[in-house]
Design an enzyme around this catalytic site. Structure first.
Site, PDB file in Angstrom:
ATOM      1  N   ASP A  68      43.276  12.457 -50.971  1.00 63.57           N
ATOM      2  CA  ASP A  68      43.583  13.887 -51.174  1.00 63.57           C
ATOM      3  C   ASP A  68      43.582  14.667 -49.865  1.00 63.57           C
ATOM      4  O   ASP A  68      43.292  15.866 -49.861  1.00 63.57           O
ATOM      5  CB  ASP A  68      42.544  14.549 -52.109  1.00 63.57           C
ATOM      6  CG  ASP A  68      42.663  14.078 -53.537  1.00 63.57           C
ATOM      7  OD1 ASP A  68      43.716  13.531 -53.888  1.00 63.57           O
ATOM      8  OD2 ASP A  68      41.704  14.260 -54.299  1.00 63.57           O
ATOM      9  N   CYS A 120      52.988  10.025 -78.247  1.00 61.34           N
ATOM     10  CA  CYS A 120      51.785  10.864 -78.241  1.00 61.34           C
ATOM     11  C   CYS A 120      51.971  12.101 -77.374  1.00 61.34           C
ATOM     12  O   CYS A 120      52.448  12.016 -76.232  1.00 61.34           O
ATOM     13  CB  CYS A 120      50.592  10.044 -77.744  1.00 61.34           C
ATOM     14  SG  CYS A 120      49.050  10.979 -77.656  1.00 61.34           S
ATOM     15  N   CYS A 172      47.773  15.510 -75.218  1.00 61.35           N
ATOM     16  CA  CYS A 172      47.368  16.267 -74.028  1.00 61.35           C
ATOM     17  C   CYS A 172      48.142  17.573 -73.909  1.00 61.35           C
ATOM     18  O   CYS A 172      47.598  18.596 -73.478  1.00 61.35           O
ATOM     19  CB  CYS A 172      47.548  15.413 -72.768  1.00 61.35           C
ATOM     20  SG  CYS A 172      49.236  14.831 -72.465  1.00 61.35           S
TER      21      CYS A 172
END
Length: 379
Positions: free
Chosen positions: A140, A197, A200
């Site tokens: 990161d 799905c 989320c």
């Protein structure tokens, strides 16, 4: 760099994976650096302003999708996975009690950046001891498309929430990369497993996942509580609930996280001064207490002012309490302009508190029911 026989490179790749696991990584994969198919999507994402105040996302242009521009000579990327789910995750308890602060599970322990970078550096040095090598570790810390590289390296697939998913580990893990100039054999991507799905997307309190695989950071609670430097837009404050640093909802609802592994890293285990603490106790910290209690933690990067801002919002969302109004009112006169705005909002919310806690509470209850059914297991 001299020539290498194909068999030598294959053996070295196997050794690298073994060395990586010996260093504590749960998975190691190798990818080439062709991310050209991601450039169009990255450009569209930036053009829509979905990065919000994260100017660093746009500063480097397409370098994020071109590893050899970031480190000239790079031909391969070693992608690694490090599981972080703490033993005492306490998801349901933390979300259910609105008087306690919810902190994203990755931030309950020690900051992962230094730990992972040191291990990646050791891996690079181990390889370099065997052959000439130029390398650079990333965690990161630079414009790197880490999820795209992890996907190419076979660590998992990119879920509809834009995080990497693994069939054996869910999504509770950190990613790191080692850029190298050695043409190792690459791993193959795995089959995508999200299917139809959309859990989320549906569960996100602020509807930040605007379409499959696309997150508008400006709506994301993790962005709002961590990256947003100024005032949190009023339209999102009530939806934030008691989440004072980050959000895990899209991971919590994901069926694949029933297979998540608990972390074996002592550094990632829960710090009690941050876990399931009363909002009023956390709000009582002065700046010195904040710095002491967040030493070595990722939370420290937001600073004391944003910490107070976030907790003020959570206090506004807590059940009505005379004590909360008293504490907020007493803090208001000496608060910074940013914090004062959110304290006043919280006071107004407390005074207008109704029996129905609204949309955020209903979605949270659904999430809690899923977690209590065993998602993820043992956490």
């Amino acid at each position: 760099m001299g020539p290498f026989l194909e068999q030598d490179l294959k053996q070295l790749a196997e050794n690298i994976k073994a060395w990586g696991k010996a260093l504590g990584f749960q998975q190691v994969g190798i990818a080439d650096i062709d991310l050209s198919k991601h450039e169009k999507f990255l450009q569209q994402w930036l053009e829509k302003g979905y990065q919000g105040e994260m100017d660093f996302m746009a500063e480097h242009g397409m370098k994020r999708a071109r590893p050899d521009e970031l480190l000239p000579g790079t031909v391969r990327v070693i992608s690694v996975r490090l599981d972080y789910l703490p033993t005492e995750a306490g998801f349901a308890r933390s979300l259910k009690n609105k008087n306690k602060g919810y902190i994203s599970r990755y931030a309950l322990g020690r900051d992962y950046h230094k730990l992972m970078r040191q291990r990646l550096k050791k891996l690079g040095e181990k390889i370099k001891a065997q052959c000439p090598l130029e390398f650079r570790p990333f965690v990161d810390s630079a414009p790197v498309l880490e999820h795209a590289l992890a996907e190419k390296a076979g660590l998992g697939w990119t879920g509809k929430h834009s995080l990497t998913l693994n069939r054996q580990a869910g999504s509770w893990f950190f990613l790191g990369e080692l850029f190298i100039n050695l043409p190792l054999p690459v791993d193959q991507p795995v089959e995508e497993g999200c299917g139809s799905c959309t859990a989320c997307i549906t569960i996100c309190p602020t509807q930040a996942i605007v379409e499959p695989y696309v997150v508008d950071a400006r709506r994301c609670i993790s962005y709002l509580t961590i990256e947003q430097k100024g005032a949190i837009p009023e339209e999102f404050r009530a939806l934030i609930g008691n989440r004072i640093y980050g959000c895990d909802d899209c991971q919590l609802i994901c069926p694949w996280n029933r297979f998540a592994n608990l972390s074996v890293e002592e550094d990632f285990q829960t710090r009690q001064q941050l876990h399931q603490q009363d909002l009023l106790d956390l709000f009582a910290w002065n700046e010195q207490s904040f710095l002491a209690n967040t030493e070595g933690s990722a939370i420290r990067r937001i600073g004391f002012e944003r910490w107070q801002r976030n907790i003020a919002v959570a206090l506004g969302n807590a059940p009505y309490s005379d004590e909360i109004i008293t504490v907020l009112s007493a803090t208001l006169p000496n608060a910074t302009e940013l914090v004062a705005e959110h304290i006043q909002w919280a006071i107004d919310q407390q005074k207008a508190k109704a029996l129905d806690d609204g949309i955020e509470d209903r979605t949270t209850q659904r999430l809690i029911r899923s977690v209590e059914k065993g998602l993820p297991r043992d956490a």
